[in-house]
Write an enzyme that holds these catalytic residues in place. Structure first.
Site, PDB file in Angstrom:
ATOM      1  N   ASN A  11     -34.380   8.636   9.055  1.00  0.00           N
ATOM      2  CA  ASN A  11     -34.979   9.298   8.372  1.00  0.00           C
ATOM      3  C   ASN A  11     -36.346   8.985   8.225  1.00  0.00           C
ATOM      4  O   ASN A  11     -36.571   7.927   7.643  1.00  0.00           O
ATOM      5  CB  ASN A  11     -34.221   9.277   6.806  1.00  0.00           C
ATOM      6  CG  ASN A  11     -35.168   9.946   5.806  1.00  0.00           C
ATOM      7  OD1 ASN A  11     -35.847  10.876   6.026  1.00  0.00           O
ATOM      8  ND2 ASN A  11     -34.842   9.760   4.541  1.00  0.00           N
ATOM      9  N   TRP A  12     -37.226   9.532   8.856  1.00  0.00           N
ATOM     10  CA  TRP A  12     -38.571   9.095   9.147  1.00  0.00           C
ATOM     11  C   TRP A  12     -39.489   9.484   7.644  1.00  0.00           C
ATOM     12  O   TRP A  12     -40.650   9.116   7.864  1.00  0.00           O
ATOM     13  CB  TRP A  12     -39.196   9.750  10.156  1.00  0.00           C
ATOM     14  CG  TRP A  12     -38.807   9.335  11.598  1.00  0.00           C
ATOM     15  CD1 TRP A  12     -37.882   8.348  11.956  1.00  0.00           C
ATOM     16  CD2 TRP A  12     -39.257   9.708  12.986  1.00  0.00           C
ATOM     17  NE1 TRP A  12     -37.799   8.248  13.111  1.00  0.00           N
ATOM     18  CE2 TRP A  12     -38.510   9.177  14.080  1.00  0.00           C
ATOM     19  CE3 TRP A  12     -40.270  10.600  13.298  1.00  0.00           C
ATOM     20  CZ2 TRP A  12     -38.646   9.236  15.296  1.00  0.00           C
ATOM     21  CZ3 TRP A  12     -40.356  10.797  14.716  1.00  0.00           C
ATOM     22  CH2 TRP A  12     -39.532   9.961  15.637  1.00  0.00           C
ATOM     23  N   LYS A  13     -38.816  10.282   6.886  1.00  0.00           N
ATOM     24  CA  LYS A  13     -39.806  10.448   5.664  1.00  0.00           C
ATOM     25  C   LYS A  13     -41.172  11.203   5.886  1.00  0.00           C
ATOM     26  O   LYS A  13     -41.154  11.795   7.057  1.00  0.00           O
ATOM     27  CB  LYS A  13     -39.771   9.212   4.885  1.00  0.00           C
ATOM     28  CG  LYS A  13     -38.406   8.652   4.630  1.00  0.00           C
ATOM     29  CD  LYS A  13     -38.532   7.553   3.608  1.00  0.00           C
ATOM     30  CE  LYS A  13     -37.068   7.040   3.287  1.00  0.00           C
ATOM     31  NZ  LYS A  13     -36.916   6.127   2.098  1.00  0.00           N
ATOM     32  N   HIS A  99     -31.634  13.797  -0.952  1.00  0.00           N
ATOM     33  CA  HIS A  99     -32.034  12.446  -0.802  1.00  0.00           C
ATOM     34  C   HIS A  99     -32.888  12.076  -2.165  1.00  0.00           C
ATOM     35  O   HIS A  99     -33.216  12.942  -2.924  1.00  0.00           O
ATOM     36  CB  HIS A  99     -33.240  12.356   0.529  1.00  0.00           C
ATOM     37  CG  HIS A  99     -33.728  11.084   0.667  1.00  0.00           C
ATOM     38  ND1 HIS A  99     -34.546  10.164  -0.369  1.00  0.00           N
ATOM     39  CD2 HIS A  99     -33.252  10.153   1.623  1.00  0.00           C
ATOM     40  CE1 HIS A  99     -34.764   9.016   0.213  1.00  0.00           C
ATOM     41  NE2 HIS A  99     -33.677   8.752   1.195  1.00  0.00           N
ATOM     42  N   GLU A 101     -35.226  10.817  -3.051  1.00  0.00           N
ATOM     43  CA  GLU A 101     -36.560  10.830  -3.098  1.00  0.00           C
ATOM     44  C   GLU A 101     -37.038  12.352  -3.333  1.00  0.00           C
ATOM     45  O   GLU A 101     -38.068  12.771  -4.136  1.00  0.00           O
ATOM     46  CB  GLU A 101     -37.360  10.565  -1.997  1.00  0.00           C
ATOM     47  CG  GLU A 101     -37.648   8.946  -1.932  1.00  0.00           C
ATOM     48  CD  GLU A 101     -37.641   8.426  -0.519  1.00  0.00           C
ATOM     49  OE1 GLU A 101     -37.965   9.301   0.469  1.00  0.00           O
ATOM     50  OE2 GLU A 101     -37.420   7.184  -0.383  1.00  0.00           O
ATOM     51  N   GLU A 171     -26.532   6.071  -0.631  1.00  0.00           N
ATOM     52  CA  GLU A 171     -27.728   5.327  -0.615  1.00  0.00           C
ATOM     53  C   GLU A 171     -28.077   4.983  -2.161  1.00  0.00           C
ATOM     54  O   GLU A 171     -28.567   5.714  -2.766  1.00  0.00           O
ATOM     55  CB  GLU A 171     -28.689   6.333  -0.171  1.00  0.00           C
ATOM     56  CG  GLU A 171     -28.726   6.601   1.374  1.00  0.00           C
ATOM     57  CD  GLU A 171     -30.010   7.120   1.949  1.00  0.00           C
ATOM     58  OE1 GLU A 171     -30.119   6.653   3.083  1.00  0.00           O
ATOM     59  OE2 GLU A 171     -30.824   7.761   1.356  1.00  0.00           O
ATOM     60  N   GLY A 177     -35.856   1.187   0.672  1.00  0.00           N
ATOM     61  CA  GLY A 177     -37.205   0.974   0.910  1.00  0.00           C
ATOM     62  C   GLY A 177     -37.677  -0.446   0.439  1.00  0.00           C
ATOM     63  O   GLY A 177     -38.803  -0.862   0.359  1.00  0.00           O
ATOM     64  N   SER A 211     -32.209   0.063   3.170  1.00  0.00           N
ATOM     65  CA  SER A 211     -32.872  -1.192   3.663  1.00  0.00           C
ATOM     66  C   SER A 211     -31.607  -1.868   4.813  1.00  0.00           C
ATOM     67  O   SER A 211     -31.596  -2.824   5.068  1.00  0.00           O
ATOM     68  CB  SER A 211     -32.881  -2.196   2.782  1.00  0.00           C
ATOM     69  OG  SER A 211     -33.918  -2.037   1.814  1.00  0.00           O
ATOM     70  N   GLY A 232     -34.166   4.303   7.285  1.00  0.00           N
ATOM     71  CA  GLY A 232     -35.364   4.727   6.891  1.00  0.00           C
ATOM     72  C   GLY A 232     -36.337   3.809   7.676  1.00  0.00           C
ATOM     73  O   GLY A 232     -36.746   4.082   9.105  1.00  0.00           O
ATOM     74  N   GLY A 233     -37.099   2.887   7.358  1.00  0.00           N
ATOM     75  CA  GLY A 233     -37.979   2.016   7.715  1.00  0.00           C
ATOM     76  C   GLY A 233     -37.739   1.683   9.016  1.00  0.00           C
ATOM     77  O   GLY A 233     -38.501   1.523  10.040  1.00  0.00           O
TER      78      GLY A 233
HETATM   79  P1  PGA Z   1     -34.872   2.423   4.067  1.00  0.00           P
HETATM   80  O1  PGA Z   1     -34.658   4.168   3.670  1.00  0.00           O
HETATM   81  O2  PGA Z   1     -33.947   2.225   5.243  1.00  0.00           O
HETATM   82  O3  PGA Z   1     -36.172   2.553   4.407  1.00  0.00           O
HETATM   83  O4  PGA Z   1     -34.214   1.788   3.013  1.00  0.00           O
HETATM   84  C1  PGA Z   1     -33.424   4.709   3.746  1.00  0.00           C
HETATM   85  C2  PGA Z   1     -33.432   6.247   3.377  1.00  0.00           C
HETATM   86  O5  PGA Z   1     -34.077   6.490   2.413  1.00  0.00           O
HETATM   87  O6  PGA Z   1     -32.945   7.062   4.053  1.00  0.00           O
END
Ligand code: PGA
Length: 251
Positions: A11-13, A99, A101, A171, A177, A211, A232-233
């Site tokens: 998930n590159w956001k 998600h 966010e 999640e 993050g 994470s 994500g990251g």
């Molecule tokens: P993260 O993000 O791996 O950077 O914690 C995961 C996500 O929000 O899908």
């Protein structure tokens, strides 16, 4: 797919433009080719990079495309929105829905997320429904009830056959993050409850997200109800995403 083969979705956001996406795919495809074909792999670039990603991925289907959200509507006067049929043009196989966010910044409600899930299923795009609790909810001991409530409102009116075509992603919001991942036993407790939550979920992939890193991915995969990751990251760098997947399945 929708059996319990491992699946990892990057998930590159709001990261990477089209040319950065092309560079990633060029670096990532040879690494992905070394991973066992039984592992599902997808990347979710921003909408503006989907065309570049689709072109760079070419006709090979080793790495699938995912979108980060989509509209619940088929077409019409919804300024700024993207419909399922527009994603299908780029062979988008998955769409992340709900998600945290989007729930937070775009105020997406469980009812809206449920409508998006139905629209994705109708377009034969696999919804990856993201659920998870805040730190306050976890500390109050209500994490399982909170997640089950999110699932009930988003999937309550689906048939068993429709539910069986989904992917779920647990999640915990406090782990996203932050570098502070959820311990694997707590993640498993939620994943078990998710699997039992409704008819159709017995054999769907359940992902952990928050994470997830090359160092901790394998631990989650040892849990009986966790089948992969929403990353994500650690998915933004081709080498780190490939190392995470390789480490996760090496057991
Ligand atoms: P993260 O993000 O791996 O950077 O914690 C995961 C996500 O929000 O899908």
């Amino acid at each position: 797919m929708n059996d319990r083969s491992p699946v990892f979705v990057g998930n590159w956001k709001m990261n990477k433009n089209a040319s950065q996406t092309r560079s990633f795919v060029e670096a990532f495809l040879p690494l992905a080719a070394q991973l066992p074909p039984s592992v599902g792999i997808a990347i979710a670039p921003p909408f503006t990079a989907l065309a570049a990603a689709a072109a760079a991925l070419g006709s090979g289907n080793r790495v699938a495309l995912a979108a980060q959200t989509m509209s619940e509507f088929a077409e019409g006067a919804y300024t700024g929105e993207i419909a399922a049929s527009m994603l299908a043009e780029f062979n988008v196989a998955y769409v992340i829905l709900g998600h945290s966010e989007r729930r937070l910044y775009q105020h997406e409600s469980d009812a809206t997320i449920g409508a998006k899930v139905r629209a994705a299923l109708a377009a034969e795009i696999t919804p990856i429904l993201a659920v998870g609790e805040s730190l306050e909810v976890r500390e109050a001991g209500n994490a399982v009830a909170h997640v089950l409530g999110q699932i009930r409102s988003a999937t309550g009116d689906l048939s068993e056959e429709q539910a069986a075509r989904m992917v779920l992603a647990y999640e915990p919001i406090w782990a996203i993050g932050t570098g502070k991942n959820c311990d694997r036993e707590s993640a498993q407790e939620i994943a078990r409850a998710v699997r039992a939550a409704r008819k159709g979920f017995a054999d769907i992939p359940i992902l952990y997200g928050g994470s997830m890193k090359p160092e901790n991915a394998a631990g989650y995969m040892e849990m009986p109800d966790i089948d992969g990751g929403l990353v994500g990251g650690a998915s933004l760098d081709a080498g780190s995403f490939a190392a995470l997947i390789a480490g996760a399945i090496a057991r």
